[in-house]
Scaffold this active site. Structure first.
Site, PDB file in Angstrom:
ATOM      1  N   GLU A 168     -91.205  -5.889 -19.759  1.00 60.01           N
ATOM      2  CA  GLU A 168     -90.856  -7.226 -19.321  1.00 60.01           C
ATOM      3  C   GLU A 168     -89.377  -7.490 -19.557  1.00 60.01           C
ATOM      4  O   GLU A 168     -88.766  -6.901 -20.445  1.00 60.01           O
ATOM      5  CB  GLU A 168     -91.682  -8.252 -20.099  1.00 60.01           C
ATOM      6  CG  GLU A 168     -93.158  -8.112 -19.764  1.00 60.01           C
ATOM      7  CD  GLU A 168     -94.046  -9.064 -20.548  1.00 60.01           C
ATOM      8  OE1 GLU A 168     -95.172  -9.280 -20.098  1.00 60.01           O
ATOM      9  OE2 GLU A 168     -93.626  -9.575 -21.599  1.00 60.01           O
ATOM     10  N   CYS A 189     -92.634  -4.700 -36.835  1.00 55.53           N
ATOM     11  CA  CYS A 189     -92.367  -5.955 -37.545  1.00 55.53           C
ATOM     12  C   CYS A 189     -93.628  -6.833 -37.481  1.00 55.53           C
ATOM     13  O   CYS A 189     -94.233  -6.985 -36.417  1.00 55.53           O
ATOM     14  CB  CYS A 189     -91.175  -6.681 -36.946  1.00 55.53           C
ATOM     15  SG  CYS A 189     -89.690  -5.666 -36.986  1.00 55.53           S
ATOM     16  N   CYS A 214     -94.020  -9.896 -34.833  1.00 49.28           N
ATOM     17  CA  CYS A 214     -93.572  -9.713 -33.447  1.00 49.28           C
ATOM     18  C   CYS A 214     -94.668  -9.184 -32.539  1.00 49.28           C
ATOM     19  O   CYS A 214     -95.336  -8.200 -32.856  1.00 49.28           O
ATOM     20  CB  CYS A 214     -92.382  -8.741 -33.447  1.00 49.28           C
ATOM     21  SG  CYS A 214     -91.829  -8.237 -31.820  1.00 49.28           S
TER      22      CYS A 214
HETATM   23  N1  SAH Z   1     -85.931  -4.911 -31.519  1.00 51.07           N
HETATM   24  C1  SAH Z   1     -84.692  -5.585 -31.592  1.00 51.07           C
HETATM   25  C2  SAH Z   1     -84.451  -6.388 -30.350  1.00 51.07           C
HETATM   26  C3  SAH Z   1     -85.484  -7.486 -30.119  1.00 51.07           C
HETATM   27  S1  SAH Z   1     -84.701  -8.988 -30.402  1.00 51.07           S
HETATM   28  C4  SAH Z   1     -84.623  -6.441 -32.822  1.00 51.07           C
HETATM   29  O1  SAH Z   1     -85.643  -6.636 -33.465  1.00 51.07           O
HETATM   30  O2  SAH Z   1     -83.531  -6.888 -33.154  1.00 51.07           O
HETATM   31  C5  SAH Z   1     -86.008 -10.019 -30.652  1.00 51.07           C
HETATM   32  C6  SAH Z   1     -85.686 -11.045 -31.732  1.00 51.07           C
HETATM   33  O3  SAH Z   1     -86.795 -11.918 -31.829  1.00 51.07           O
HETATM   34  C7  SAH Z   1     -85.510 -10.407 -33.096  1.00 51.07           C
HETATM   35  O4  SAH Z   1     -84.461 -11.026 -33.794  1.00 51.07           O
HETATM   36  C8  SAH Z   1     -86.833 -10.700 -33.785  1.00 51.07           C
HETATM   37  O5  SAH Z   1     -86.686 -10.811 -35.185  1.00 51.07           O
HETATM   38  C9  SAH Z   1     -87.239 -12.004 -33.172  1.00 51.07           C
HETATM   39  N2  SAH Z   1     -88.671 -12.222 -33.121  1.00 51.07           N
HETATM   40  C10 SAH Z   1     -89.657 -11.312 -33.069  1.00 51.07           C
HETATM   41  N3  SAH Z   1     -90.853 -11.916 -32.996  1.00 51.07           N
HETATM   42  C11 SAH Z   1     -90.620 -13.253 -32.997  1.00 51.07           C
HETATM   43  C12 SAH Z   1     -91.447 -14.409 -32.895  1.00 51.07           C
HETATM   44  N4  SAH Z   1     -92.757 -14.314 -32.764  1.00 51.07           N
HETATM   45  N5  SAH Z   1     -90.832 -15.595 -32.913  1.00 51.07           N
HETATM   46  C13 SAH Z   1     -89.496 -15.714 -32.986  1.00 51.07           C
HETATM   47  N6  SAH Z   1     -88.671 -14.665 -33.061  1.00 51.07           N
HETATM   48  C14 SAH Z   1     -89.226 -13.442 -33.072  1.00 51.07           C
HETATM   49 FE1  SF4 Z   2     -89.303  -5.543 -34.690  1.00 47.66          FE
HETATM   50 FE2  SF4 Z   2     -90.229  -6.620 -32.440  1.00 47.66          FE
HETATM   51 FE3  SF4 Z   2     -87.628  -5.948 -32.641  1.00 47.66          FE
HETATM   52 FE4  SF4 Z   2     -89.502  -4.066 -32.476  1.00 47.66          FE
HETATM   53  S1  SF4 Z   2     -89.016  -5.572 -30.887  1.00 47.66           S
HETATM   54  S2  SF4 Z   2     -87.793  -4.111 -33.902  1.00 47.66           S
HETATM   55  S3  SF4 Z   2     -91.196  -4.951 -33.640  1.00 47.66           S
HETATM   56  S4  SF4 Z   2     -88.704  -7.516 -33.803  1.00 47.66           S
END
Ligand code: SAH
Ligand code: SF4
Length: 342
Positions: free
Chosen positions: A90, A115, A118
């Site tokens: 997506e 994580c 997420c």
């Molecule tokens: N994988 C990379 C790029 C994804 S960025 C990374 O983690 O940095 C996506 C962002 O959204 C990250 O900062 C992550 O911490 C945040 N994130 C993930 N799940 C989330 C959620 N359910 N609500 C709000 N932010 C979230």
């Molecule tokens: Fe963590 Fe989600 Fe970013 Fe992957 S996409 S590194 S699981 S926050």
């Protein structure tokens, strides 16, 4: 060559892949692709015979195709993109209040980082995307946006960019090439969960893009619970890598903090963040946790959010509250993957 994307190729590679002969012909085709052409018939200054030869070789420029489009009343558009092998990713087009458009791109199918908070992490990891598959997301979002250019690109979709750095670099080279799409590197942001070797590699070899780091918590214990990456590279190692990145680029680094009610969003958590970040030049992006059904977290209250931001601001830090854009289409942070049952 069937199925491979042409959108991730340089003029030289295109020339070779399509046996285009003269270098000017390759540059011509490259320019058409950069402007968004997806079929050979659109390339009207190519001789008709050449266009039909190319159509016989490769029916289309893109290897994947947009399979579904969801629009949020706030103007955000989420596309589900079907890849040549049937998997899906997506990507999201976000428009801010000034009308600036940002393409949020994915770099992997799913994500191996796991994580806890997420959605993408809960899907697991299937495979890396190619440079072409990454650039195609930009092309589809640009076409979906209609009028008006996309000015910014963020690697904040599905996946961990530092684990697919080769393809991400190649995609950035195409997106920033002045002969083609021509985005400024300053308008491109890579977000990482904290994969230290990737940060160091980028610091040493470039490109000098903006860096964002998903900090989440400045406490090793809590960060380790929420982000498995922390047991491999802890906060000390991460800070060291960020200092080196900053020394190499001179740019401010963005710290992202997804805030979950009652977990990592107290004033004491904010103070820990201030202490940890003190030697770095940073801005903090507060992201109120977006609900993911089935995950054991809750959204922070408005009071928690404001108290957290107030601690940062008193310490002289810039804290932005990320707009909750795209929620209606599950296109907000951490929610990507909702339509992925392939
Ligand atoms: N994988 C990379 C790029 C994804 S960025 C990374 O983690 O940095 C996506 C962002 O959204 C990250 O900062 C992550 O911490 C945040 N994130 C993930 N799940 C989330 C959620 N359910 N609500 C709000 N932010 C979230
Ligand atoms: Fe963590 Fe989600 Fe970013 Fe992957 S996409 S590194 S699981 S926050």
């Amino acid at each position: 060559m069937e199925g491979e994307s042409l959108a991730g190729l340089s003029p030289e590679e295109l020339g070779e892949a399509l046996a285009l002969g003269e270098p000017y012909r390759a540059r011509q085709v490259y320019r058409w692709i950069a402007r968004g052409a997806s079929g050979w018939e659109e390339m009207t200054d190519l001789p008709a015979a050449e266009r039909s030869r190319l159509a016989g070789l490769r029916p289309r420029v893109d290897s994947s195709s947009p399979a579904a489009r969801l629009e949020d009343p706030d103007g955000s558009i989420k596309l589900q993109v079907r890849l040549a092998d049937g998997a899906a990713v997506e990507c999201v087009l976000l428009e801010d209040l000034e009308g600036r458009r940002t393409a949020c791109l994915s770099c992997q199918v799913g994500c191996p980082m796991g994580c806890a908070f997420c959605k993408t992490g809960s899907l697991g990891y299937l495979r890396d995307l190619s440079a072409g598959e990454i650039v195609e997301q930009f092309r589809f979002l640009r076409a979906a946006a209609g009028r008006g250019a996309i000015s910014n690109v963020v690697f904040m979709g599905m996946g961990e960019p530092m684990l697919n750095l080769g393809a991400v670099r190649k995609a950035i080279a195409i997106l920033s090439d002045p002969r083609g799409i021509g985005l400024s590197l300053r308008k491109i942001t890579i977000s990482t969960s904290g994969v230290v070797p990737g940060i160091l590699d980028l610091a040493e070899h470039g490109p000098k893009v903006r860096l964002a780091v998903s900090l989440t918590s400045a406490d090793d214990g809590l960060r380790g619970e929420l982000m498995p990456v922390n047991s491999r590279w802890d906060l000390a190692a991460l800070k060291d890598a960020l200092a080196r990145y900053q020394a190499a680029t001179g740019e401010r680094i963005t710290l992202e903090a997804a805030l979950m009610g009652g977990r990592n969003s107290s004033p004491a958590d904010a103070e820990a963040l201030v202490r940890w970040a003190s030697p770095l030049k940073v801005q903090v992006n507060l992201i109120p946790w977006n609900k993911v059904p089935g995950l054991p977290f809750s959204e922070p209250s408005r009071a928690e959010l404001e108290a957290f931001a107030a601690v940062l601001e008193r310490a002289g830090m810039t804290a932005s509250r990320r707009m909750r854009r795209g929620r209606g289409v599950m296109g907000a942070c951490g929610q990507l993957g909702d339509t992925l049952r392939a």
